[in-house]
Motif scaffolding. Structure first.
Motif, PDB file in Angstrom:
ATOM      1  N   TYR A  80     -53.963 144.243   5.093  1.00 14.83           N
ATOM      2  CA  TYR A  80     -54.233 143.941   4.109  1.00 14.83           C
ATOM      3  C   TYR A  80     -55.322 142.598   4.046  1.00 14.83           C
ATOM      4  N   VAL A  81     -54.060 141.221   4.616  1.00 18.52           N
ATOM      5  CA  VAL A  81     -54.982 139.898   4.653  1.00 18.52           C
ATOM      6  C   VAL A  81     -56.409 140.176   5.062  1.00 18.52           C
ATOM      7  N   VAL A  82     -56.569 140.659   6.039  1.00 16.12           N
ATOM      8  CA  VAL A  82     -58.027 140.904   7.314  1.00 16.12           C
ATOM      9  C   VAL A  82     -58.406 141.628   5.923  1.00 16.12           C
ATOM     10  N   THR A  83     -58.341 142.799   5.675  1.00 21.86           N
ATOM     11  CA  THR A  83     -58.670 143.824   5.252  1.00 21.86           C
ATOM     12  C   THR A  83     -59.335 143.244   3.350  1.00 21.86           C
ATOM     13  N   ASP A  84     -58.931 142.277   2.700  1.00 18.94           N
ATOM     14  CA  ASP A  84     -59.371 141.162   2.336  1.00 18.94           C
ATOM     15  C   ASP A  84     -60.607 139.967   2.131  1.00 18.94           C
ATOM     16  N   ARG A  85     -60.388 140.374   3.353  1.00 20.74           N
ATOM     17  CA  ARG A  85     -60.719 139.110   3.829  1.00 20.74           C
ATOM     18  C   ARG A  85     -62.254 139.944   4.666  1.00 20.74           C
ATOM     19  N   MET A  86     -62.105 141.057   5.219  1.00 20.55           N
ATOM     20  CA  MET A  86     -63.045 141.881   5.314  1.00 20.55           C
ATOM     21  C   MET A  86     -64.234 142.018   4.328  1.00 20.55           C
TER      22      MET A  86
END
Length: 107
Positions: A80-86
């Motif tokens: 979820y952190v990576v998705t938010d960053r993306m």
């Protein structure tokens, strides 16, 4: 060691090796979409670890359940952190404020 435990352990090691090979072959540009898509899979792993925790009856079982739940939780949160960053890459950047006139220049 019981034959069931030995076969399950061998299957686990094989799954680790196959997973490592599959992940290492993915180009860097596809890692972020892959992470966001894998959140649901890791959520299922987390639910499975919680269900198995109910039937664990030995110290080894408890340790394996804890490790599985910890890794699955880290993967879900990390995904979820990576998705938010993306998704942040697609947000509009805030406009810079208009530059104020320097003080002492008004006549």
């Amino acid at each position: 060691m019981s034959p069931d435990l030995l076969s399950n352990l061998a299957l686990f090691v094989l799954a680790l090796l196959v997973g490592f090979e599959v992940i290492s072959k993915i180009p860097a540009t596809l890692h972020t979409p892959m992470m966001s898509g894998a959140n649901s899979i890791h959520g299922v792993v987390l639910v499975g670890a919680v269900l198995i925790a109910g039937i664990a009856d030995s110290l080894l079982g408890y340790v394996l359940v804890f490790v599985a739940a910890a890794f699955a939780a880290m993967n879900v949160v990390g995904g979820y952190v990576v998705t938010d960053r993306m998704l942040g890459m697609f947000r509009a950047k805030p406009k810079p404020a208009a530059a104020a006139a320097p003080e002492g220049t008004d006549r």
